[in-house]
Motif scaffolding. Structure first.
Motif, PDB file in Angstrom:
ATOM      1  N   ALA A 120       0.819  -1.231   0.150  1.00 18.31           N
ATOM      2  CA  ALA A 120       0.412  -0.452   0.369  1.00 18.31           C
ATOM      3  C   ALA A 120       1.063   0.881  -0.117  1.00 18.31           C
ATOM      4  CB  ALA A 120      -1.234  -0.209   1.050  1.00 18.31           C
ATOM      5  N   ILE A 121       1.865   1.063   0.314  1.00 20.82           N
ATOM      6  CA  ILE A 121       2.768   2.822   0.939  1.00 20.82           C
ATOM      7  C   ILE A 121       3.767   2.239  -0.081  1.00 20.82           C
ATOM      8  CG2 ILE A 121       2.605   2.729   2.839  1.00 20.82           C
ATOM      9  CD1 ILE A 121       5.375   1.448   3.126  1.00 20.82           C
ATOM     10  N   LEU A 148       3.739   5.180  -2.463  1.00 17.21           N
ATOM     11  CA  LEU A 148       5.032   6.753  -1.861  1.00 17.21           C
ATOM     12  C   LEU A 148       6.528   7.178  -1.819  1.00 17.21           C
ATOM     13  CD1 LEU A 148       2.086   7.098   1.067  1.00 17.21           C
ATOM     14  CD2 LEU A 148       2.002   7.977  -1.055  1.00 17.21           C
ATOM     15  N   TYR A 172       8.406   9.151  -3.235  1.00 18.41           N
ATOM     16  CA  TYR A 172       7.624  10.978  -3.427  1.00 18.41           C
ATOM     17  C   TYR A 172       8.675  11.169  -2.317  1.00 18.41           C
ATOM     18  CZ  TYR A 172       5.674  10.060  -7.357  1.00 18.41           C
ATOM     19  OH  TYR A 172       4.757   9.894  -8.392  1.00 18.41           O
ATOM     20  N   LEU A 173       8.825  10.050  -1.003  1.00 14.98           N
ATOM     21  CA  LEU A 173       9.263  10.331   0.501  1.00 14.98           C
ATOM     22  C   LEU A 173      11.025  10.986   0.006  1.00 14.98           C
ATOM     23  CD1 LEU A 173       7.684  11.011   3.352  1.00 14.98           C
ATOM     24  CD2 LEU A 173       8.794   8.308   3.183  1.00 14.98           C
TER      25      LEU A 173
END
Ligand SMILES: Nc1ncnc2c1ncn2[C@@H]1O[C@H](COP(=O)(O)OP(=O)(O)OP(=O)(O)O)[C@@H](O)[C@H]1O
Ligand SMILES: [Mg+2]
Lengths: 315, 422, 249
Positions: A288-289, A292, A295-296
Motif C-alpha cells: 500500500a505504501i 508513496l 516521493y518520500l
C-alpha cells in the motif's frame, strides 16, 4: 525464494525502463537546466506511434520508426518552441514543458480515444522462455532487458569514447564552458533533446505493450522519473542507472511481498484492535505504501542532499 | 492632488454592488453555482499568485493546502452536527479552513522554501503526490476514494441564515471573497509584501540588506496557504463533499493555468483568470470534449508569446491610454484585422479538432455530427476540406495582420512617449 | 578602542587554488580604508568573506570585536556591516524609491511585518527621501531601477548599501566605468557618507584612492604586502616594485 527471484527480475526490468527515460531526462536537465515535464509524454507517444505503425507493418518496423519519429518531434519542439522561451528563464521553460505535457495528453485522447488501445506484445516473442517453480517467463521480457541493457552500453561507450560524447560530458559538469570552446551550443541542445526524447520513445515502444498504452500512462510515470534523476544526482548517468534499479526493485519487492507493517507499530505499543487513525496504520502493508516511497525519497533527497547520490551539483 | 486610495475605494464599491445584484439578474441555479465556484477560484488564484507572481515560487502542489483544509472543514462541520465539537457559526468556518491551511503551510513550507526555482517546484510536486497517496491510505481521515460528506446546515444563524438555499452560500462566498481579496491586496503593501517581491527579483541582494530569504519565502508560503485553506473551506461548504481529487495534481494544475493565463504580474490578473477559466469551463466543457486541449493550448501560447498573461496584454496599453487615449482608437483597425483573421483560423482549427475528437470517441458507427449548428458527417471529406481551408486562410491572414498590429502598437507607444516628453 | 574590522590569518581556497593566502588586516573605527591591488588579487573575495557570502577556509574575522566568521550574510548586516557590489546588484523591476526603501526596512525595525503599510509610515518615507537626496537620486525616484543610466545605477547601488544605517560600509569599485565628472560626484558622495561611518573601499583609480583614503592596504596575489597612510604607501619600496612600479614608469 521464487517470489524473490521473480520480483527481482521484474524490478530490474522496470528499473531499466525507468533508466531509458531517466538517462535522456538527466542529460537534458543537466545541460540545459530544463526540467522537461513532458518527458514521459514522449514515452507515451513512443507507445502510441508503435501501436499505430505496428497495425499495418508489424512490431519490428515500429521498433525502429517510432523512436525516430519521437526524436524528430522532440528536436522540433526544442528548436521551434522551447528555444524562444529560453530567454524568459528556467521557470518559464518548466511551465512550457508542463503545458506541453497537458497538450500531448489531450492530443493523444483526441486521436486515439480515452480508453487503452490494444497494443500487444508481438506473438513471435510472446512465448515462454523458461518456466521455474510454476511461474513462466516470456521471451519478450528477456528481449526488453536485452534492448535496455544494449542501449545503456551504447550510451556508455558513446559518451566515453566519442568526441560528441566528450562535449556532452563536458557540458554536464560545466554547462557554460562549452560555448566558449566554440561549439554550437543550441545545436548540441537540440540534438540532446531529440535523442533524449527518442530514448523515451524506445521505452514507450518496448514498455507500452506490457504496461498498457493509455492516455494516463505519462502522468503516472513522469513524476517517478523526476525522482530517479534527483535521487541519482544531476549529470550522473551511473547515478540514474542505480536509482532506476533501486526504485524498480524496491517497488516490485514491496508489492509482491506485501508485508504488513503491523510489527513496526506494535513495537510502538499500538494494539491490533486499535481504532481511528491507528486502525489505518495497523492495516498498512508495504504494497500500500509502495507508491508513496519514491516521493518520500524525492522530498528527503531534495531537503537533505540536493545533489543526489552521485551528482556533482545541486538541483 | 487626489486622495490616495480613492480610486481603489470606488472600484471596490462598484465590485461589491455588482456582487450583490448579480444573483438577482442572472438567477438560474446553474449560474448561481458557477458564480459560487468563481468566487472560490478567485480566492485560491490570488493565494496562488502570492507564491508565483509575488514571491517567484512555482508550485505544482498548492491544492494540497486547499484540499486538506477542505477535509478539516468537513470534519469540523460534521463534528459540530454530532455535538462532538463546540458550535461555531458556519459563516465563520472559512477561518477554520484558513488556520488548517496555515498549519500545513507552516509545516511543509519550512522544508520546501529553503530553495526557490526548479528545486522548489519539484518538492511541491513530491508533496502533491504524497498527499494524494495518503488520501487513499489514511481512511480514518480521508475516507479513501469516497471522500468525506458533510452538511452545511448545522443550525440557524443570524437573520435566519441556514445555508440551506444556494443563494445564501453564494453571499457567504462573495463576502469572504471580498475580504480575502482586500486582505491579500493590502499584504502586497506591507514590508513583508515588498520583501517578497525583492526575494523574487534578486534573492542574493536581499541577504545583504538584512533579510533571510528562507524566512521571507516561508512566510509567503504560509500566508498563501492560509488563503488557499480559506478557499478550500468554502469549497467544502459549497459542495458539501471533499474528495481526494481536491488535493491532487489536477487541481493544482488548473489553478496554475488559471493564474498564468490571467497574468501573474498584476494583482488583478489572477482574478481575471479565475473568472474567465471558471466560466469557460462551466459553459464549454459540456459543449466540447476538447475543452482541456484548448485550455492547454491557450496556456502554452501564453507561455511562449505573452508571459504577462491577459493582464500583461492589457497593461501594455496603459502607457498609451495615459499619455494619449486617442492613439488607442488609431490602433483599432489593426486590432480588427488581427481579430478577423484569428477568428477565421480558429473556426477552421476548432472544426478540425472537434471532428477528430468526435471520430475517436464515438462508440457506434454513427458519424453524424452537428458542428457550428450545421449537421454533417464527420466521415465525409468535404467538412475536413472546408476546415483545413479556413485554418490555412486564417493562418496566412494572421501572418500579415499580426506584424501590422505589432507595428501599429510600436508607433502608438512611440508617440505616447513623445507626448509624455513634451 | 576595538577595530571596526579585524582579519586574523584569513585564508580562502576554491578547490585547490588558494586565493586569499593568510590576510591580517585591521580597519580602524571611523577611517576610510582603501584596498588596492592588481586584478584578481582577491579584493572582492575579501569582501565576500567578511560579508558572509563565501565560506572562510581558515582564520577569523571580527566586527567591532565580535567574531563574525562564517555567519550568514543577513546576520552580519544586522550587526552593522553593509556592502556594495562591483557588478551592480539592485532590484531592476522596482522603482528607485522602492529600492532604497527596501534597504531601509530592516534597520527601522519593520523586519517581516505584515501589519504595517509601507506607504503610510513616515519614518520610512523620510529616511528614504533623505538617502535619495544625499545620493542625488531624488529626481529619478519613480524610474524603474533597470532603466537608469549606468552612473545612476552605481549611485543607487551605494544608496541601497547605506540605506540600512550600517556603521561599517564596504564599497567595491564605486567609480569603475565612470567619466571623470561622474567620478568627481561619486568621490564627493563617498566623502559625505564617510563622515559618520567607517568605510572600506576597493578602487582602481589611484587619484580617488590617494584623495580619499586615510589608510591604504595593498593586496597582491592574496596577501597584504603593506598597510599605511597614503604617504607611506607612496614611498614603500615593496609596493612600488610590486604594484605602483608599472604606473610610475
Ligand atoms: N567563486 C569563485 N570560484 C573560483 N574562483 C574564484 C571565485 N571568485 C573569485 N575567484 C578567483 O579568485 C581570484 C580573486 O578574485 P577577486 O574577484 O577577488 O579579484 P579582485 O581583486 O576583486 O579583482 P578585480 O580587480 O578584477 O575585481 C581570481 O583569480 C578569481 O578567478
Ligand atoms: Mg573585484
Amino acid at each position: 525464494m521464487e517470489v524473490f527471484v521473480f520480483s527481482l527480475f521484474n524490478g530490474v526490468l522496470y528499473g531499466m525502463l525507468l533508466f531509458l527515460l531517466a538517462s535522456g531526462l538527466t542529460l537534458i536537465f543537466s545541460m540545459m537546466g530544463v526540467l522537461n515535464f513532458a518527458h514521459a509524454s514522449f514515452f507515451m507517444l513512443g507507445a502510441y506511434f508503435a501501436y499505430q505503425i505496428s497495425q499495418p507493418l508489424g512490431f519490428w518496423p515500429a521498433l525502429i520508426a517510432a523512436p525516430i519519429l519521437v526524436g524528430v518531434l522532440g528536436a522540433a519542439v526544442e528548436r521551434y518552441a522551447l528555444r524562444p522561451v529560453h530567454r524568459f528563464g528556467h521557470v518559464a521553460e518548466l511551465l512550457f514543458t508542463f503545458g506541453l505535457a497537458f497538450v500531448i495528453e489531450e492530443v493523444v485522447q483526441m486521436i486515439w480515444g480515452k480508453v487503452p488501445v490494444p497494443y500487444d506484445v508481438p506473438p513471435s516473442l510472446n512465448v515462454t522462455a523458461f518456466a521455474w517453480q510454476g511461474l513462466d517467463y516470456s521471451v519478450y521480457r528477456l528481449f526488453m532487458l536485452l534492448i535496455s541493457v544494449g542501449i545503456f552500453v551504447a550510451l556508455f561507450f558513446g559518451l566515453t569514447r566519442t568526441r560528441i560524447g566528450l562535449i556532452i560530458r563536458a557540458s554536464l559538469t560545466h554547462p557554460h564552458m562549452v560555448a566558449s570552446l566554440g561549439h554550437d551550443v543550441p545545436k548540441v541542445f537540440m540534438w540532446t533533446f531529440g535523442v533524449g526524447c527518442a530514448l523515451a520513445g524506445v521505452a514507450g515502444v518496448i514498455g507500452g505493450n506490457v504496461l498498457g498504452t493509455e492516455p494516463g500512462m505519462a502522468i503516472q510515470l513522469g513524476p517517478i522519473v523526476f525522482v530517479v534523476i534527483v535521487v541519482g544526482g544531476l549529470g550522473s548517468l551511473g547515478g540514474a542507472l542505480i536509482a532506476s534499479l533501486l526504485i524498480g526493485v524496491l517497488n516490485n519487492m514491496a508489492i509482491s511481498y506485501d508485508f504488513s507493517l503491523y510489527p513496526i507499530f506494535s513495537l510502538l505499543g499500538v494494539e491490533r484492535e486499535a481504532e481511528g487513525i491507528l486502525a489505518d496504520l495497523v492495516s498498512l502493508t508495504t504494497g500500500a505504501i509502495a507508491p508513496l516511497v519514491p516521493y518520500l525519497l524525492l522530498v528527503l533527497m531534495l531537503i537533505l542532499r540536493p545533489r543526489g547520490l552521485f551528482g556533482t551539483r545541486d538541483v | 492632488m487626489t486622495i490616495p486610495g480613492a480610486k481603489q475605494t470606488s472600484v471596490g464599491a462598484l465590485v461589491i454592488a455588482l456582487l450583490i445584484i448579480l444573483p438577482l439578474i442572472v438567477n438560474s441555479g446553474f449560474a448561481l453555482t458557477v458564480m459560487s465556484q468563481t468566487g472560490i477560484a478567485i480566492i485560491f488564484a490570488l493565494a496562488f499568485n502570492m507564491l508565483l507572481g509575488q514571491g517567484g515560487m512555482l508550485s505544482f502542489g498548492h491544492a494540497v493546502y486547499f484540499g486538506l483544509a477542505g477535509y478539516v472543514t468537513a470534519h469540523v462541520m460534521n463534528g459540530m452536527a454530532n455535538e462532538d465539537l463546540p458550535y461555531m457559526p458556519v459563516s465563520l468556518i472559512p477561518l477554520v479552513g484558513g488556520v488548517a491551511g496555515l498549519f500545513f503551510g507552516i509545516l511543509i513550507g519550512f522544508v520546501s522554501t529553503r530553495r526557490a526555482g526548479t528545486a522548489f517546484a519539484m518538492i511541491s510536486l513530491g508533496f502533491a503526490e504524497l498527499a494524494t497517496g495518503l488520501t487513499l491510505i489514511i481512511i480514518f481521515f480521508f475516507n479513501g476514494e469516497e471522500g468525506v460528506q458533510t452538511d452545511r446546515w448545522v443550525r440557524e444563524e443570524w437573520f435566519g441564515i441556514t445555508y440551506g438555499p444556494d443563494i445564501q452560500v453564494y453571499y457567504l462566498i462573495a463576502v469572504w471573497c471580498v475580504i480575502a481579496a482586500i486582505a491579500m491586496y493590502l499584504l502586497t503593501r506591507t514590508p513583508f509584501g515588498r520583501m517578497s517581491n525583492a526575494v523574487r527579483d534578486n534573492p542574493e541582494r536581499v541577504q545583504f540588506i538584512g533579510y533571510n530569504t528562507h524566512r521571507v519565502r516561508w512566510l509567503a508560503f504560509s500566508l498563501s496557504s492560509f488563503f488557499a485553506g480559506l478557499a478550500g473551506a468554502l469549497h467544502a461548504v459549497n459542495v458539501e463533499h471533499v474528495g481526494f481529487e481536491t488535493v491532487g495534481l489536477g487541481q493544482s494544475a488548473v489553478i496554475l493555468i488559471m493564474v498564468y493565463i490571467g497574468g501573474t504580474g498584476h494583482f488583478a490578473g489572477p482574478i481575471l483568470g479565475a473568472i474567465l477559466i471558471t466560466l469557460l469551463n462551466a459553459y464549454l466543457s459540456d459543449i466540447s470534449p476538447a475543452w482541456y486541449l484548448y485550455l492547454g493550448l491557450i496556456f502554452v501560447g501564453m507561455v511562449m508569446f505573452a508571459p504577462g498573461g491577459l493582464a500583461g496584454l492589457i497593461m501594455m496599453h496603459d502607457p498609451i491610454r495615459r499619455a494619449a487615449p486617442h492613439l488607442l482608437m488609431r490602433m483599432a483597425p489593426a486590432y480588427a484585422a488581427a481579430f478577423g483573421t484569428s477568428l477565421v483560423a480558429l473556426v477552421g482549427c476548432i472544426g478540425l479538432v472537434e471532428m477528430a475528437y468526435f471520430l475517436s470517441t464515438t462508440v457506434s458507427r454513427n458519424t453524424a455530427l452537428i458542428l457550428y449548428g450545421i449537421a454533417l458527417d464527420a466521415a465525409d471529406f468535404w467538412p475536413w476540406l472546408v476546415c483545413v481551408a479556413l485554418a490555412a486562410a486564417g493562418a496566412l491572414g494572421c501572418s500579415r495582420t499580426y506584424p501590422r498590429l505589432a507595428e501599429s502598437y510600436g508607433t502608438a507607444m512611440h508617440e505616447a512617449r513623445r507626448a509624455v516628453a513634451s | 578602542m576595538t577595530n571596526a574590522i579585524e582579519f586574523s590569518g584569513v585564508q580562502k581556497s576554491f578547490g585547490n587554488t588558494e586565493v586569499i593566502r593568510g590576510v591580517d588586516l585591521a580597519v580602524e573605527q571611523g577611517e576610510i580604508h582603501a584596498v588596492i591591488g592588481p586584478n584578481g588579487a582577491g579584493k572582492s573575495t575579501l569582501f565576500n568573506l567578511v560579508t558572509g557570502r563565501y565560506h572562510v577556509s581558515r582564520g577569523r574575522i571580527e566586527l567591532n570585536g565580535e567574531n563574525i566568521t562564517n555567519r550568514a550574510p543577513h546576520d552580519i548586516f544586522r550587526k552593522g556591516l553593509s556592502r556594495s557590489f562591483q557588478v551592480t546588484n539592485i532590484f531592476p523591476r522596482m522603482s528607485v524609491f522602492e529600492n532604497v526603501r527596501c534597504g531601509v526596512l530592516w534597520n527601522l525595525g519593520y523586519h517581516y511585518s505584515f501589519w504595517h503599510f509601507v506607504n503610510r509610515r513616515r519614518d520610512l518615507r523620510e529616511r528614504t527621501e533623505s538617502i535619495l537626496e544625499q545620493t542625488g537620486l531624488a529626481s529619478r525616484r519613480n524610474v524603474p531601477a533597470g532603466l537608469l543610466s549606468y552612473s545612476d545605477q552605481r549611485a543607487l547601488e551605494i544608496a541601497v548599501t547605506i540605506a540600512g544605517g550600517a556603521s561599517v560600509v564596504l564599497l567595491d569599485e564605486p567609480t569603475s566605468g565612470m567619466s571623470s565628472s561622474e567620478t568627481e560626484q561619486a568621490v564627493a558622495l563617498i566623502r559625505d557618507i564617510s563622515a559618520t561611518r567607517t568605510m572600506v573601499i576597493v578602487e582602481h583609480d589611484m587619484g580617488v584612492v590617494f584623495d580619499l583614503a586615510d589608510r591604504i592596504s595593498v593586496l597582491v596575489y592574496g596577501k597584504v604586502i603593506a598597510t599605511g597612510t597614503p604617504e607611506e604607501i607612496r614611498s614603500n619600496a615593496k609596493v612600488q616594485e610590486a604594484y605602483l612600479g608599472t604606473e610610475a614608469a
